[in-house]
Enzyme design. Structure first.
Site, PDB file in Angstrom:
ATOM      1  N   ARG A 109       0.832  -1.201   0.000  1.00 24.20           N
ATOM      2  CA  ARG A 109       0.000   0.000   0.000  1.00 24.20           C
ATOM      3  C   ARG A 109       0.871   1.257   0.000  1.00 24.20           C
ATOM      4  NH1 ARG A 109      -2.573   0.241   6.142  1.00 24.20           N
ATOM      5  NH2 ARG A 109      -0.601   0.158   7.229  1.00 24.20           N
ATOM      6  N   GLU A 148      -2.596   8.181   7.296  1.00 23.61           N
ATOM      7  CA  GLU A 148      -1.243   8.169   7.872  1.00 23.61           C
ATOM      8  C   GLU A 148      -0.200   8.580   6.835  1.00 23.61           C
ATOM      9  OE1 GLU A 148      -0.593   4.331   9.634  1.00 23.61           O
ATOM     10  OE2 GLU A 148      -1.641   4.911  11.463  1.00 23.61           O
ATOM     11  N   GLU A 304      -7.503   5.539  15.427  1.00 23.01           N
ATOM     12  CA  GLU A 304      -7.224   4.102  15.404  1.00 23.01           C
ATOM     13  C   GLU A 304      -6.466   3.691  16.656  1.00 23.01           C
ATOM     14  OE1 GLU A 304      -4.855   2.707  12.154  1.00 23.01           O
ATOM     15  OE2 GLU A 304      -5.928   3.878  10.674  1.00 23.01           O
ATOM     16  N   TRP A 312       2.091  -6.396  13.435  1.00 28.09           N
ATOM     17  CA  TRP A 312       3.293  -5.875  12.771  1.00 28.09           C
ATOM     18  C   TRP A 312       4.477  -5.693  13.715  1.00 28.09           C
ATOM     19  CZ3 TRP A 312       3.820  -1.317  15.323  1.00 28.09           C
ATOM     20  CH2 TRP A 312       2.655  -0.671  15.737  1.00 28.09           C
ATOM     21  N   GLU A 352      -3.219  -8.141   6.811  1.00 30.35           N
ATOM     22  CA  GLU A 352      -3.577  -7.827   8.194  1.00 30.35           C
ATOM     23  C   GLU A 352      -4.568  -8.836   8.796  1.00 30.35           C
ATOM     24  OE1 GLU A 352      -2.463  -3.187   8.600  1.00 30.35           O
ATOM     25  OE2 GLU A 352      -4.453  -3.579   7.783  1.00 30.35           O
TER      26      GLU A 352
HETATM   27  C1  GAL Z   1      -2.325   1.781  10.785  1.00 31.61           C
HETATM   28  C2  GAL Z   1      -3.086   1.926   9.501  1.00 31.61           C
HETATM   29  C3  GAL Z   1      -4.229   0.944   9.411  1.00 31.61           C
HETATM   30  C4  GAL Z   1      -3.785  -0.420   9.828  1.00 31.61           C
HETATM   31  C5  GAL Z   1      -3.231  -0.352  11.216  1.00 31.61           C
HETATM   32  C6  GAL Z   1      -2.783  -1.674  11.774  1.00 31.61           C
HETATM   33  O1  GAL Z   1      -1.020   2.240  10.661  1.00 31.61           O
HETATM   34  O2  GAL Z   1      -3.591   3.220   9.352  1.00 31.61           O
HETATM   35  O3  GAL Z   1      -4.720   0.943   8.089  1.00 31.61           O
HETATM   36  O4  GAL Z   1      -2.828  -0.878   8.943  1.00 31.61           O
HETATM   37  O5  GAL Z   1      -2.104   0.503  11.204  1.00 31.61           O
HETATM   38  O6  GAL Z   1      -2.268  -1.543  13.071  1.00 31.61           O
END
Ligand code: GAL
Length: 667
Positions: A109, A148, A304, A312, A352
């Protein structure tokens, strides 16, 4: 209050990952769990525009209508966070290039160059179509531009960026002579005779030019911001009444969030706990305070975080029972007026799959779902908190440019990081129960009793003067090592360190004397008694007008001052010339706070956090028990979480209370 009465609750909703028959079920479940707002379409460009100029809004129409019918607001994304394969196939130059000259390919992405005209033009068309189609849709509550920014592609080193960088430099410096001066190009034969000779800081045989590296970060920040404003301006033209946000990562390496915060209508932030850090709630507090600072102390939105584990980090630790509620209310305590998650439904496919969500793979017969439902009802009960503020008597100057300058190449030691002292100071005050406002350099400091200035390596004359004027007028300040060293072009300030703050601190240092890896030095007080230890940094310091409060017992500068205090004008300036250990930092800050007249509002056992928000509907004490023991707090009122009323409250191990009472301080 941000967007509606009460606090927002919800998360990213990616319906395109699921069969359409799931959608009505999803919105019913959202209703059941108390969701008020969902972020839709963050990564759906290839679904909205499956082929160049061919749009398919039918699925989004259906989702928007379902949300409107169930009274769920939509934070509608512009869907430009990830270009579709057809775009980079048609315009390969959209793909970004890294510092080594490698192209970054599609298949993940955010694979776009922030200077690409093709990307911006195509993005603008999509945004125009979205705004025109959904601008008056009853579900639309907020625009969510991109996602982001600069998370994965901090900068791009492609030929288009190189050309844009040259133009940006020509705008900034006007003449190449001025650029040569600012970049110090007399060094290593780097003198340019035209802007055309300049490149982005690509891979070089040895260390690059620090001023060039810093300007490239500034340029990259500006390019990403231009992508954002490109879309935002279209939205503002078509739907002037709908607020616009983009989700920050407030610890960004390239986005100067102070600058960006002025460009959004609502500040929103993403935060994820670091699983390896057992006390990660302390870092959460820092991050939330920084976001409140970015929002200029107004309420903000947690866009979020996670219901449980992310996917991750090297080891993705699941949240313990109650932890998600505690994390959520910790953000609210520090100014958030909404708690959203990534994401609503855990993906079945894609990168994810193993990231938690509100509806996990296990479905609604799960602890995570039940805890999310509890959170929904708690947030509904906390509606009166919306719009209230957090007050602080202490400010911490946080500066992205100092971080960029300090974390460059060829510095005195690799062990100084910008965030280290900022986090350590904040953590010490967290432990003491004192809230801290984050402010940018140059901010009005007059309302604070104490100002913390951790490793402000780069400082402009006017920003140093603002700190000096604050102390002269009676303020108290704490400045740490490696502050005030360079100007905005990374040129060192001469005639003794710490250049910009020498007079204010009443000290002069001839030489930095960083320590070896894992080397520690002992610190002694005026009576010669050992008071603590330090590592990483020492310097050959002498006191001019200041008094030495601690000196080194050993190490490269044994006998020299390590901590000094200077009475200056009507105020007082402290210098911490070394990296004091945790307890010494705590003890020093306790003393400094006491001298500055700063005291915790309530006294609580270690590990129990209390933060107060106040507003027209009264005062709200958030009590967050991060320990394994139940506690009783002597704060009277109604606990909006449990419903219990009284002069004191029992808070379970790992539990939370939000005690509401009329604000005594209000007229
Ligand atoms: C953020 C992102 C999300 C998702 C999330 C996972 O950095 O905006 O789309 O990837 O992390 O923790």
């Amino acid at each position: 209050m941000l967007l509606r009465p009460g606090l927002e609750f919800g998360g990213d909703y990616n319906p395109e990952q699921w069969d359409a028959t799931t959608w009505p079920h999803d919105v019913r479940l959202m209703r059941e769990t108390g969701v008020t707002m969902v972020t839709v379409g963050v990564f759906s460009w290839s679904w909205l525009e499956p082929a160049p100029g061919s749009f398919d809004f039918a699925w989004l129409d259906q989702v928007m209508d379902l949300c409107a019918d169930t009274d769920i607001g939509v934070d509608l994304a512009t869907a430009t966070a990830s270009p579709p394969p057809w775009l980079t196939h048609e315009y390969p130059e959209v793909l970004p290039v890294d510092k080594l000259g490698h192209r970054l390919w599609p298949g993940s992405r955010q694979a776009y160059c922030p200077s690409s005209t093709a990307f911006q033009t195509r993005a603008a068309t999509l945004v125009d179509r979205l705004a025109t189609r959904y601008g008056s849709h009853p579900a639309l509550r907020l625009w969510h531009v991109g996602n982001e920014y600069a998370n994965h592609v901090t900068s791009c080193w492609c030929a288009v960026c190189a050309e844009a960088f040259r133009r940006w430099l020509a705008d900034r410096y006007v003449t190449v002579a001025d650029l040569n001066q600012a970049w110090g190009t007399a060094f290593w034969s780097q003198r340019y005779s035209s802007f055309d000779e300049i490149h982005p800081p690509r891979l070089t045989p040895s260390f690059g030019n620090p001023a060039q590296a810093l300007d490239f970060r500034r340029f990259s920040c500006a390019q990403h911001l231009a992508c954002f404003t490109n879309e935002r301006d279209i939205l503002r033209r078509i739907t002037p009444e709908v607020p616009v946000t983009t989700n920050f990562m407030s610890f960004s390496d390239v986005v100067d969030c102070w600058r960006w915060a002025d460009e959004v209508d609502v500040v929103s932030n993403d935060h994820y706990l670091k699983a390896a850090d057992a006390d990660n709630h302390v870092e959460l507090a820092f991050n939330a305070d920084l976001t409140r600072g970015l929002s200029r102390r107004r309420p903000w939105l947690l866009m979020e975080h996670s219901t449980s584990a992310v996917n991750w980090q090297p080891r993705n630790v699941a949240k313990r029972p109650g932890e998600m509620l505690r994390n959520s209310l910790q953000h609210v305590a520090r100014g958030a007026d909404g708690v959203l998650f990534f994401q609503w439904r855990q993906s079945q496919a894609g990168a994810e799959r193993f990231h938690s969500a509100i509806v996990p793979h296990a479905g609604t017969d799960s602890r995570v779902w039940r805890e999310a439902t509890d959170l929904g009802s708690v947030l509904a009960r906390l509606a009166p908190v919306a719009g209230s503020r957090v007050d602080s008597e202490v400010a911490l100057i946080f500066d992205y440019e100092s971080a960029w300058a300090l974390e460059g190449e060829a510095m005195p030691t690799v062990d100084v990081s910008y965030r280290d002292r900022a986090i350590a100071f904040h953590a010490a005050l967290w432990r003491e129960g004192i809230t801290v406002d984050m402010v940018p350099p140059g901010a009005d400091l007059s309302s604070y009793r104490l100002v913390l200035v951790p490793t402000l390596h780069l400082v402009r004359d006017r920003d140093a003067a603002a700190i000096e004027a604050y102390v002269r007028a009676g303020g108290h300040v704490v400045i740490t090592y490696f502050s005030g060293i360079v100007d905005e072009h990374t040129h060192v300030r001469l005639n003794g360190y710490p250049g910009a703050f020498r007079d204010l601190l009443g000290v002069r240092s001839e030489e930095f004397c960083p320590l070896r890896q894992d080397e520690h030095v002992s610190l002694v007080g005026p009576d010669g008694q050992r008071v603590g230890s330090a590592d990483v940094w020492t310097e050959d310091l002498t006191c001019d007008t200041s008094t030495s409060i601690m000196t080194y017992l050993d190490g490269p500068v044994a006998g020299r001052p390590a901590v000094t205090r200077n009475d200056y004008g009507a105020g007082r300036a402290w210098y911490l010339a070394t990296r004091t250990d945790e307890d010494t930092t705590f003890a020093l800050l306790q003393q400094i706070c006491a001298e500055a007249g700063v005291a915790p509002a309530t006294s609580t056992p270690a590990g129990v956090e209390v933060v107060r928000r106040t507003g027209p509907k009264g005062a709200f004490h958030f009590v967050l028990n991060h320990t394994d023991e139940a506690v009783v707090v002597q704060i009277g009122g109604l606990d909006l979480v449990s419903g219990a009323a009284g002069d004191s409250h029992h808070v379970e191990a790992g539990g939370v209370a939000v005690i509401s009472a009329p604000d005594q301080d209000s007229p």
